[in-house]
Design a protein around this motif. Structure first.
Motif, PDB file in Angstrom:
ATOM      1  N   ASP A   1      31.911  98.332  14.852  1.00 29.94           N
ATOM      2  CA  ASP A   1      31.831  99.502  14.026  1.00 29.94           C
ATOM      3  C   ASP A   1      30.430  99.473  12.823  1.00 29.94           C
ATOM      4  O   ASP A   1      29.920  98.044  12.591  1.00 29.94           O
ATOM      5  CB  ASP A   1      33.497  99.791  12.912  1.00 29.94           C
ATOM      6  N   GLU A   2      30.643 100.714  12.699  1.00 33.22           N
ATOM      7  CA  GLU A   2      28.992 100.212  11.806  1.00 33.22           C
ATOM      8  C   GLU A   2      28.968  99.857  10.878  1.00 33.22           C
ATOM      9  O   GLU A   2      28.278  98.811  10.261  1.00 33.22           O
ATOM     10  CB  GLU A   2      28.677 101.834  11.245  1.00 33.22           C
ATOM     11  N   ALA A   3      30.631  99.705   9.545  1.00 35.82           N
ATOM     12  CA  ALA A   3      30.498  98.265   8.712  1.00 35.82           C
ATOM     13  C   ALA A   3      30.637  96.553   9.367  1.00 35.82           C
ATOM     14  O   ALA A   3      30.348  96.454   8.181  1.00 35.82           O
ATOM     15  CB  ALA A   3      32.098  98.763   8.426  1.00 35.82           C
ATOM     16  N   ASP A   4      30.453  96.825  10.692  1.00 32.24           N
ATOM     17  CA  ASP A   4      30.985  95.225  10.746  1.00 32.24           C
ATOM     18  C   ASP A   4      29.349  95.073  10.966  1.00 32.24           C
ATOM     19  O   ASP A   4      28.706  93.934  10.608  1.00 32.24           O
ATOM     20  CB  ASP A   4      31.015  94.995  12.580  1.00 32.24           C
ATOM     21  N   ILE A   5      27.733  96.386  11.505  1.00 36.70           N
ATOM     22  CA  ILE A   5      26.721  96.226  11.132  1.00 36.70           C
ATOM     23  C   ILE A   5      25.985  95.560  10.196  1.00 36.70           C
ATOM     24  O   ILE A   5      25.361  94.364   9.759  1.00 36.70           O
ATOM     25  CB  ILE A   5      26.149  97.437  12.533  1.00 36.70           C
ATOM     26  N   ASP A   6      26.558  96.407   9.013  1.00 41.94           N
ATOM     27  CA  ASP A   6      26.513  96.036   7.678  1.00 41.94           C
ATOM     28  C   ASP A   6      26.483  95.191   7.232  1.00 41.94           C
ATOM     29  O   ASP A   6      25.862  94.311   6.359  1.00 41.94           O
ATOM     30  CB  ASP A   6      27.164  97.676   6.708  1.00 41.94           C
ATOM     31  N   GLU A   7      27.989  94.322   7.708  1.00 44.51           N
ATOM     32  CA  GLU A   7      28.341  93.384   7.199  1.00 44.51           C
ATOM     33  C   GLU A   7      27.453  92.156   7.458  1.00 44.51           C
ATOM     34  O   GLU A   7      27.219  91.438   7.349  1.00 44.51           O
ATOM     35  CB  GLU A   7      29.991  93.005   7.183  1.00 44.51           C
TER      36      GLU A   7
END
Length: 271
Positions: free
Chosen positions: A134-140
């Motif tokens: 997910d985009e949030a996983d990549i951001d993290e």
């Protein structure tokens, strides 16, 4: 600029084929040592380091040029042109699979075939596409890398190498990541995980072999199926292996797959 020095380009072997190996993120050309040697008698074997990795010239890094994977693809093309290479079989791992795709689409006259090891044209999921994150996983992940490079590499190593493949290979990958210039590594990670080159994969027209692991968190089976459908006529070889680096954890299987493909291409050219 001396391109050979910039990318630490090395050649060895002899034979009718020219095979150019390109490493993935966090790696350098040494990661191919378990595989590349097997082709010394089949052709000329070329290896190199992306700028900022291995023994490349980090002073050649240009943040604007390398703000997209097209900058790295331009380096591949320059290496081929500077050495007079033609009919190259390009073997690219992970992000270098995409770099090879971009180079081949831009200059199809240089390449005769592609071998894409654990390719992923896009790592982020969409409503209709499974990339694995997910985009949030990549951001993290990228935020952690920015804050603490060591913690990030410790978190990623089991995912990249595969938990079942033991600490030695994981430590080797971590050591390689930590040797790279941290600012360049962060920028390369950002462009790797945020890029979307699905449209470019659909432009590939040359013979292509896809090699993937049966258990790969970074490039799950859905990605392999997408790539096979995107590249018309491509062959897909799924190894009984885990992790994202089968050239390190299952080199014999990778060698067998590439040798069979190279032999097939030689037979087609002879015909």
């Amino acid at each position: 600029m001396d391109i050979v020095a910039r990318n630490n380009v090395t050649f060895r072997g002899q034979g009718p084929a020219t095979i150019l190996f390109a490493h993935g993120f966090g790696c350098d050309q040494n990661m191919w040592r378990h595989v590349a040697y097997a082709f010394d008698k089949q052709g000329v074997v070329g290896l190199f380091d992306h700028v900022g990795a291995g023994l490349s010239d980090a002073s050649a890094y240009d943040s604007q040029k390398y703000s997209s994977l097209h900058g790295y693809a331009a380096d591949v093309i320059e290496i081929c042109d500077s050495q007079g290479l033609k009919d190259v079989i390009f073997v690219g791992h992970s992000v270098s699979a995409t770099i090879g795709v971009l180079a081949a689409v831009a200059r199809p006259d240089l390449f005769s075939a592609l071998v894409l090891v654990c390719p992923s044209p896009r790592y982020a999921n969409t409503d209709t596409y499974v990339g694995g994150f997910d985009e949030a996983d990549i951001d993290e992940l990228l935020d952690l890398m920015d804050k603490n490079h060591l913690d990030w590499s410790a978190l990623m190593a089991p995912m990249v190498i595969g938990k079942e493949n033991g600490p030695a290979l994981q430590d080797e990958w971590r050591d390689s990541v930590c040797r790279a210039d941290p600012e360049i590594a962060k920028a390369f990670a950002d462009v790797t995980f945020r890029s979307d080159h699905r449209a470019d994969y659909r432009k590939v027209t040359m013979p292509t072999l896809l090699i993937e692991c049966s258990d790969d968190a970074l490039a799950p089976a859905e990605v392999g199926a997408y790539v096979q459908a995107a590249i018309i006529g491509s062959q897909r070889r799924i190894l009984n292996a885990s992790g994202h680096c089968p050239h390190m954890s299952a080199p014999a299987e990778v060698i067998d797959a590439i040798k069979a493909f190279v032999a097939e291409q030689g037979g087609r050219q002879a015909a």
